[in-house]
Every structure is written in structure tokens, then in C-alpha cells.
Scaffold this motif. Structure first.
Motif, PDB file in Angstrom:
ATOM      1  N   GLU A  12       0.834  -1.214   0.000  1.00  0.00           N
ATOM      2  CA  GLU A  12       0.000   0.000   0.000  1.00  0.00           C
ATOM      3  C   GLU A  12       0.863   1.256   0.000  1.00  0.00           C
ATOM      4  O   GLU A  12       0.576   2.222  -0.721  1.00  0.00           O
ATOM      5  N   GLU A  34      -2.824   3.745  -4.777  1.00  0.00           N
ATOM      6  CA  GLU A  34      -4.041   3.321  -5.490  1.00  0.00           C
ATOM      7  C   GLU A  34      -3.740   2.386  -6.651  1.00  0.00           C
ATOM      8  O   GLU A  34      -4.663   1.859  -7.284  1.00  0.00           O
ATOM      9  N   GLN A  59      -4.540  -3.200  -5.411  1.00  0.00           N
ATOM     10  CA  GLN A  59      -5.863  -3.452  -4.834  1.00  0.00           C
ATOM     11  C   GLN A  59      -5.905  -4.847  -4.222  1.00  0.00           C
ATOM     12  O   GLN A  59      -5.423  -5.809  -4.811  1.00  0.00           O
ATOM     13  N   ASN A 114      -7.703  -8.229  -3.263  1.00  0.00           N
ATOM     14  CA  ASN A 114      -8.810  -9.069  -3.722  1.00  0.00           C
ATOM     15  C   ASN A 114      -9.174 -10.048  -2.609  1.00  0.00           C
ATOM     16  O   ASN A 114      -8.329 -10.785  -2.132  1.00  0.00           O
ATOM     17  N   VAL A 153      -2.843  -2.709 -10.636  1.00  0.00           N
ATOM     18  CA  VAL A 153      -3.813  -2.193 -11.597  1.00  0.00           C
ATOM     19  C   VAL A 153      -3.132  -1.739 -12.879  1.00  0.00           C
ATOM     20  O   VAL A 153      -2.149  -0.976 -12.857  1.00  0.00           O
ATOM     21  N   VAL A 169      -8.320  -4.565 -13.527  1.00  0.00           N
ATOM     22  CA  VAL A 169      -7.795  -4.865 -12.193  1.00  0.00           C
ATOM     23  C   VAL A 169      -7.379  -6.334 -12.099  1.00  0.00           C
ATOM     24  O   VAL A 169      -6.295  -6.672 -11.625  1.00  0.00           O
TER      25      VAL A 169
END
Length: 371
Positions: free
Chosen positions: A272, A277, A280, A282, A298, A340
Motif C-alpha cells: 500500500e 491506489e 488493490q 482481492n 492495476v 484490475v
């Protein structure tokens, strides 16, 4: 360059203690466990001990453990065994759309024989809604089978709640616990399950060994017919060597700490911080296996990222074909977009994963992204 293994959900190394427990059977203890003479009796005792070790891990009776060749056979025995024994009572099965192929393909096979299967969907975290299971029940329903934890995302299913529903309707309930055993507490009474699948090679035991827990009183038609081994549910001389390995692995699992969870959290926080951003998660943020981190980079292709880090063993779940990416069926069912999902990588940690390895992997991912 020293390799890093972060694919423990695919397979685990055999624990040294497991190797030690199995070694005597490679030279000694060669008798048939069914034989009544001096060569058979000690082998039967080893088999009994192994069954006891497996039973203790999930808190069931020893005679409720059926040794199999692995998780796939256990799943096939559970599904086909119930259906073949109960086709005169009903032909309807309920499962989910994100099950392992060892559940999906037996279901499709049974459909060819006349079974009806309801495949319930999942939410954006990959979780089944218990009320959807209950709404799918008909007068013809004979079995519900929902995995305990998803192999790709690690998301844990509400098995206890589904078990209560199955019990209320008098239905047999099976769960595939191949991925969860040894990572989270698994107690068959607490989970309200009638059958539960175990896979040895996910548990620091050898490949080629597994077990099916079958609650006392549940009747199955065997897949393998012959003599009355394994309570008449699986004919053939028992593979004592591998059963002893599984038993020892289950004994070790009782002593395993969940320190790996803190390391998984650390891994995610580092990703992170480095990618913001552009990365992501899952799967469910909390109801997830403590060792599993499925993340999407992404706009990237997961396999292409891994190809740039050859020392790293991890997996994607998506298939690459001539420049195109076929999204993982699990991520598709969760509603993950192609942009994604194509960047998804599953990192699964193990007992011996270190913080230094995590730092090295994150630094490599950052370097690859920057080109």
C-alpha cells in the motif's frame, strides 16, 4: 540468487519432522496392516496412531477419518458417494461458483448422470450468502458443498451458519478444508459439517495423501470397491507411509502459531505504501486466511510482473494466451474488472517466510514497475 517461495497455497515443503516419522517405514514396517502376524501388527498400530493424529486436529472420532490419495479424491468420494447412495431420495446438489475444480468437475460429471446442481454466487469479497443457500434448497436436495476457504483469495466462507441451515433441513453438508487446515482453527462440531476434506500437501505432508472426515452415520457409496478397508469406504491396502506423514503433519499443525498473519499484514502495508491506489486487495479484508494475500497491480499483467522476478515463486490464477489475459473465474464471479483482475498475483506465506524475503519481493516489484 537465493530463491523466495511464496506459493504455499499451491503446495508446502514436507516438514523435517514428517520426514523423520516416515523414514522407518521405508525400510522396516513393511507388513500389511490387515495381517494378524508380527509383521502386520506394528504397521496397524502406526496407521491407528496416524488416524488419531488427524482426528485430534479437527476434533472428531478416529473411525470418522477415511484416508484417501489427496483432496481431489476426498472431494470426489464426498460428492459421488452421497449422490450414488441417495439418488433414490433426491438428485439436487448446492455448491458455489468459486469452488475448486475438484468440486466443480465432479458436479458436472454428476449432472451428466441426471443430477441437478445449483451454483450460488458470491459478493465482491468472494463470500457466499447463507440465505442464498437456504433459498436454493428443494425437496430433491441431498447435499450442500461449500469450500471453507478459497484457494485464490483466501476468503473464509460462513460455514458455521450454512451448517446450521443444512442441519435445520436435515441435509448432508460437506466442506473442502484443503486450504484452511493448519492455518485457522478447524473443528467439525463447531463448523456444523458432516464431511470435511483434508489435503496433505497443503499441510507440510507429502503429496498423494489426504483424508475425508465422514460423520458417524453418514452413508457413502465407495468409489473404489474391494475389501473392507477404511470402514468399507475405500478398498485397497492402506498407504501407511504417507498416512504416517499426514498424521505427523496434523500433530505439528496443532502447535503452529499464527505469527505468519503479522507478516502478511506487513506485506500488505508495504505494498500500500509503495503503490498506493495502483494496488488493490482481492478478497475479504478480515475474513481471510492469515497467510494469503491476493493483490492486483492495476493496469499491469500479473504473470508479466512475475516473469521479471525469476527468483520468486508465486501464482496468478489467470491464464495468458498469445498476449491476452483470461481472468481468473474466481475474480470474475467477484465482479473484479479486467483492468484490475489481469494484474492479480496470489502471494501465500508459510511457516518459514521471513520479513527479509517480503522486503526483497516488494523492492523487486517496485523496481519492475519503474522499469
Amino acid at each position: 540468487m537465493e530463491k523466495v517461495y511464496l506459493d504455499f497455497n499451491a503446495s508446502t515443503p514436507i516438514a523435517p519432522e514428517v520426514v523423520e516419522a516416515m523414514t522407518p517405514l521405508l525400510m522396516d514396517y513393511y507388513g500389511n496392516p490387515s495381517a494378524l502376524h508380527w509383521a502386520g501388527k506394528p504397521v496397524k498400530e502406526l496407521l491407528h496412531k496416524a488416524r488419531s493424529q488427524v482426528a485430534k486436529l479437527i476434533d472428531c472420532k478416529e473411525n470418522e477419518i477415511i484416508f484417501t490419495s489427496g483432496g481431489s479424491e476426498a472431494n470426489n468420494l464426498a460428492l459421488k458417494g452421497i449422490c450414488f447412495h441417495n439418488f433414490d431420495k433426491g438428485n439436487h446438489i448446492i455448491t458455489s461458483r468459486i469452488e475448486h475444480p475438484a468440486i466443480m468437475n465432479p458436479c458436472r460429471f454428476l449432472e451428466r448422470l441426471g443430477a441437478k446442481v445449483t451454483y450460488v454466487g458470491v459478493d465482491e469479497y468472494g463470500r457466499v450468502a447463507p440465505e442464498e443457500i437456504e433459498n436454493a434448497i428443494t425437496k430433491e436436495t441431498i447435499l450442500i458443498s461449500i469450500m471453507h476457504a478459497n484457494n485464490e483469495t483466501g476468503t473464509l466462507q460462513p460455514i458455521k451458519e450454512i451448517g446450521k441451515i443444512a442441519s435445520k433441513h436435515g441435509l448432508t453438508f460437506h466442506t473442502d478444508a484443503s486450504q484452511s487446515l493448519g492455518k485457522v482453527e478447524v473443528n467439525v462440531a463447531d463448523l456444523n459439517v458432516d464431511m470435511l476434506t483434508i489435503a496433505g500437501h497443503k499441510l507440510y505432508a507429502p503429496k498423494g495423501i489426504g483424508a475425508l472426515y465422514v460423520r458417524e452415520g453418514i452413508k457413502l457409496e465407495p468409489l473404489i470397491h474391494g475389501a473392507s478397508h477404511e470402514n468399507g469406504m475405500r478398498a485397497g491396502t492402506e498407504n501407511t507411509l504417507l498416512a504416517v506423514g499426514l498424521g505427523k503433519a496434523c500433530e505439528l499443525a496443532n502447535k503452529t502459531t499464527l505469527g505468519v498473519q503479522e507478516l502478511t499484514h506487513y506485506f500488505w502495508h508495504r505494498l500500500e505504501n509503495e503503490f498506493a491506489e495502483r494496488v488493490q486487495l482481492n478478497g475479504h479484508p478480515t475474513e481471510r486466511l492469515p497467510n494469503t494475500l491476493n493483490v492486483s497491480f492495476v493496469g499491469k499483467v500479473g504473470q508479466e510482473l512475475l516473469d521479471e522476478i525469476p527468483y520468486l515463486a508465486a501464482s496468478t490464477g489467470s491464464a495468458c494466451h498469445a498476449g491476452s489475459v483470461e481472468l481468473s473465474p474466481v475474480l470474475k464471479e467477484m465482479g473484479v474488472t479486467e483492468k484490475v483482475g489481469m494484474g492479480a498475483i496470489r502471494f501465500s506465506l508459510g511457516r518459514h517466510t521471513t520479513k527479509e524475503e517480503i522486503d526483497r519481493v516488494v523492492d523487486s516489484l517496485v523496481a519492475v514497475e519503474k522499469g
